[in-house]
Design a protein around this motif. Structure first.
Motif, PDB file in Angstrom:
ATOM      1  N   ARG A   1      -3.448   6.167  14.357  1.00 21.18           N
ATOM      2  CA  ARG A   1      -4.354   6.726  15.170  1.00 21.18           C
ATOM      3  C   ARG A   1      -5.488   5.625  15.395  1.00 21.18           C
ATOM      4  O   ARG A   1      -5.786   5.284  16.475  1.00 21.18           O
ATOM      5  N   ARG A   2      -5.814   4.847  14.412  1.00 25.81           N
ATOM      6  CA  ARG A   2      -6.891   3.881  14.562  1.00 25.81           C
ATOM      7  C   ARG A   2      -6.255   2.548  15.055  1.00 25.81           C
ATOM      8  O   ARG A   2      -7.099   2.145  15.859  1.00 25.81           O
ATOM      9  N   THR A   3      -5.134   2.219  15.153  1.00 21.11           N
ATOM     10  CA  THR A   3      -4.741   1.228  15.756  1.00 21.11           C
ATOM     11  C   THR A   3      -4.562   1.393  17.311  1.00 21.11           C
ATOM     12  O   THR A   3      -5.116   0.631  18.084  1.00 21.11           O
ATOM     13  N   THR A   4      -4.059   2.690  17.588  1.00 17.28           N
ATOM     14  CA  THR A   4      -3.928   3.024  19.114  1.00 17.28           C
ATOM     15  C   THR A   4      -5.387   3.208  19.767  1.00 17.28           C
ATOM     16  O   THR A   4      -5.483   2.346  20.731  1.00 17.28           O
ATOM     17  N   MET A   5      -6.299   3.652  18.905  1.00 14.14           N
ATOM     18  CA  MET A   5      -7.602   3.823  19.488  1.00 14.14           C
ATOM     19  C   MET A   5      -8.412   2.327  19.777  1.00 14.14           C
ATOM     20  O   MET A   5      -8.889   1.968  20.636  1.00 14.14           O
ATOM     21  N   ALA A   6      -8.113   1.681  18.606  1.00 14.35           N
ATOM     22  CA  ALA A   6      -8.705   0.133  18.629  1.00 14.35           C
ATOM     23  C   ALA A   6      -8.076  -0.622  19.753  1.00 14.35           C
ATOM     24  O   ALA A   6      -8.891  -1.187  20.488  1.00 14.35           O
ATOM     25  N   LEU A   7      -6.794  -0.555  19.903  1.00 14.26           N
ATOM     26  CA  LEU A   7      -6.172  -1.327  20.958  1.00 14.26           C
ATOM     27  C   LEU A   7      -6.793  -0.835  22.481  1.00 14.26           C
ATOM     28  O   LEU A   7      -7.035  -1.621  23.160  1.00 14.26           O
ATOM     29  N   GLU A   8      -6.711   0.417  22.329  1.00  8.24           N
ATOM     30  CA  GLU A   8      -7.232   1.050  23.809  1.00  8.24           C
ATOM     31  C   GLU A   8      -8.549   0.423  24.142  1.00  8.24           C
ATOM     32  O   GLU A   8      -9.216   0.198  25.303  1.00  8.24           O
TER      33      GLU A   8
ATOM     34  N   GLY B   1      -1.518   2.113   2.700  1.00  8.22           N
ATOM     35  CA  GLY B   1      -1.771   1.952   1.165  1.00  8.22           C
ATOM     36  C   GLY B   1      -2.888   0.905   0.722  1.00  8.22           C
ATOM     37  O   GLY B   1      -3.598   1.189  -0.150  1.00  8.22           O
ATOM     38  N   ALA B   2      -2.982  -0.078   1.688  1.00  6.59           N
ATOM     39  CA  ALA B   2      -4.012  -1.045   1.338  1.00  6.59           C
ATOM     40  C   ALA B   2      -5.228  -0.669   1.760  1.00  6.59           C
ATOM     41  O   ALA B   2      -6.104  -1.318   0.894  1.00  6.59           O
ATOM     42  N   LEU B   3      -5.431   0.235   2.416  1.00  2.00           N
ATOM     43  CA  LEU B   3      -6.657   0.677   3.062  1.00  2.00           C
ATOM     44  C   LEU B   3      -7.133   2.021   2.539  1.00  2.00           C
ATOM     45  O   LEU B   3      -8.167   2.637   2.569  1.00  2.00           O
ATOM     46  N   ASN B   4      -6.162   2.593   1.476  1.00  2.00           N
ATOM     47  CA  ASN B   4      -6.514   4.034   1.017  1.00  2.00           C
ATOM     48  C   ASN B   4      -6.628   4.829   2.117  1.00  2.00           C
ATOM     49  O   ASN B   4      -7.482   5.871   2.031  1.00  2.00           O
ATOM     50  N   LEU B   5      -5.853   4.856   3.206  1.00  2.00           N
ATOM     51  CA  LEU B   5      -5.706   5.748   4.380  1.00  2.00           C
ATOM     52  C   LEU B   5      -4.446   6.488   4.585  1.00  2.00           C
ATOM     53  O   LEU B   5      -3.631   5.815   3.859  1.00  2.00           O
ATOM     54  N   ARG B   6      -4.452   7.646   5.049  1.00  2.00           N
ATOM     55  CA  ARG B   6      -3.194   8.227   5.628  1.00  2.00           C
ATOM     56  C   ARG B   6      -2.483   7.302   6.456  1.00  2.00           C
ATOM     57  O   ARG B   6      -3.163   6.826   7.563  1.00  2.00           O
ATOM     58  N   ARG B   7      -1.097   7.401   6.476  1.00  3.14           N
ATOM     59  CA  ARG B   7      -0.554   6.667   7.800  1.00  3.14           C
ATOM     60  C   ARG B   7      -0.728   7.202   9.044  1.00  3.14           C
ATOM     61  O   ARG B   7      -1.009   6.223   9.849  1.00  3.14           O
ATOM     62  N   ALA B   8      -0.914   8.437   9.354  1.00  2.00           N
ATOM     63  CA  ALA B   8      -1.122   8.818  10.565  1.00  2.00           C
ATOM     64  C   ALA B   8      -2.912   8.371  11.032  1.00  2.00           C
ATOM     65  O   ALA B   8      -2.973   8.121  12.311  1.00  2.00           O
ATOM     66  N   ASP B   9      -3.714   8.268  10.089  1.00  2.00           N
ATOM     67  CA  ASP B   9      -4.858   7.652  10.497  1.00  2.00           C
ATOM     68  C   ASP B   9      -4.849   6.277  10.430  1.00  2.00           C
ATOM     69  O   ASP B   9      -5.450   5.718  11.747  1.00  2.00           O
ATOM     70  N   VAL B  10      -4.070   5.707  10.064  1.00  2.00           N
ATOM     71  CA  VAL B  10      -3.735   4.043  10.672  1.00  2.00           C
ATOM     72  C   VAL B  10      -3.241   3.864  11.891  1.00  2.00           C
ATOM     73  O   VAL B  10      -3.589   3.238  12.765  1.00  2.00           O
TER      74      VAL B  10
ATOM     75  N   ARG C   1     -10.226  -3.900  10.402  1.00  2.00           N
ATOM     76  CA  ARG C   1      -9.207  -4.076   9.077  1.00  2.00           C
ATOM     77  C   ARG C   1      -7.724  -3.572   9.286  1.00  2.00           C
ATOM     78  O   ARG C   1      -6.875  -4.266   9.108  1.00  2.00           O
ATOM     79  N   VAL C   2      -7.719  -2.340  10.096  1.00  2.00           N
ATOM     80  CA  VAL C   2      -6.460  -1.908  10.349  1.00  2.00           C
ATOM     81  C   VAL C   2      -5.767  -2.832  11.262  1.00  2.00           C
ATOM     82  O   VAL C   2      -4.734  -3.267  11.163  1.00  2.00           O
ATOM     83  N   LEU C   3      -6.397  -3.368  12.368  1.00  2.00           N
ATOM     84  CA  LEU C   3      -5.697  -4.363  13.185  1.00  2.00           C
ATOM     85  C   LEU C   3      -5.297  -5.585  12.600  1.00  2.00           C
ATOM     86  O   LEU C   3      -4.238  -6.118  12.932  1.00  2.00           O
ATOM     87  N   THR C   4      -6.178  -6.070  11.648  1.00  2.00           N
ATOM     88  CA  THR C   4      -5.921  -7.518  11.144  1.00  2.00           C
ATOM     89  C   THR C   4      -4.795  -7.253  10.361  1.00  2.00           C
ATOM     90  O   THR C   4      -3.641  -7.984  10.238  1.00  2.00           O
ATOM     91  N   LEU C   5      -4.462  -6.234   9.736  1.00  2.00           N
ATOM     92  CA  LEU C   5      -3.306  -5.971   8.856  1.00  2.00           C
ATOM     93  C   LEU C   5      -1.921  -5.512   9.455  1.00  2.00           C
ATOM     94  O   LEU C   5      -1.083  -6.190   9.152  1.00  2.00           O
ATOM     95  N   ARG C   6      -2.412  -5.045  10.522  1.00  2.90           N
ATOM     96  CA  ARG C   6      -1.141  -4.450  11.221  1.00  2.90           C
ATOM     97  C   ARG C   6      -0.570  -5.505  12.356  1.00  2.90           C
ATOM     98  O   ARG C   6       0.575  -5.893  12.249  1.00  2.90           O
TER      99      ARG C   6
ATOM    100  N   GLY D   1       1.213  -8.446   9.830  1.00  4.17           N
ATOM    101  CA  GLY D   1       2.709  -7.734  10.070  1.00  4.17           C
ATOM    102  C   GLY D   1       2.704  -6.462   9.187  1.00  4.17           C
ATOM    103  O   GLY D   1       3.949  -6.382   9.074  1.00  4.17           O
ATOM    104  N   LEU D   2       1.708  -5.896   8.819  1.00  4.85           N
ATOM    105  CA  LEU D   2       1.743  -4.661   7.928  1.00  4.85           C
ATOM    106  C   LEU D   2       2.371  -3.514   8.643  1.00  4.85           C
ATOM    107  O   LEU D   2       1.974  -3.462   9.705  1.00  4.85           O
ATOM    108  N   SER D   3       3.246  -2.748   8.137  1.00  2.00           N
ATOM    109  CA  SER D   3       3.591  -1.452   8.640  1.00  2.00           C
ATOM    110  C   SER D   3       2.543  -0.554   8.554  1.00  2.00           C
ATOM    111  O   SER D   3       1.661  -0.778   7.793  1.00  2.00           O
ATOM    112  N   ALA D   4       2.545   0.596   9.364  1.00  2.00           N
ATOM    113  CA  ALA D   4       1.658   1.749   9.362  1.00  2.00           C
ATOM    114  C   ALA D   4       1.485   2.195   7.711  1.00  2.00           C
ATOM    115  O   ALA D   4       0.287   2.263   7.163  1.00  2.00           O
TER     116      ALA D   4
END
Length: 82
Positions: free
Chosen positions: A59-66, A48-57, A31-36, A40-43
């Motif tokens: 981190r999840r973006t980086t880890m998922a891409l890796e 906000g859309a996922l009810n997560l902290r920006r830092a978590d988004v 879901r994070v990758l789809t939105l980002r 084209g959503l910012s972190a």
């Protein structure tokens, strides 16, 4: 983060391998990758859309891409040489 793809999947075309690697990610990471990346959503917006902290988004973006690059055997600047 995810289990290695089966050997037969590794021999399939990149598009099929990518779909399998995406499916192996946790739902929130997909879901994070789809939105980002696709929407084209910012972190901050994705957080906000996922009810997560920006830092978590971030981190999840980086880890998922890796994870995807590892599964697909793609070397990226994010990956550190062993």
């Amino acid at each position: 983060m995810s289990a290695r793809l089966p050997k037969k999947v590794a021999q399939l075309p990149l598009r099929v391998r990518l779909a399998a690697a995406l499916e192996a990610l946790p739902e929130t990471d997909r879901r994070v990758l789809t939105l980002r990346l696709l929407e084209g959503l910012s972190a901050v917006e994705a957080a906000g859309a996922l009810n997560l902290r920006r830092a978590d988004v971030e981190r999840r973006t980086t880890m998922a891409l890796e994870s995807l690059s590892n599964e697909l055997g793609i070397r990226t600047p994010m990956r550190r040489a062993a």
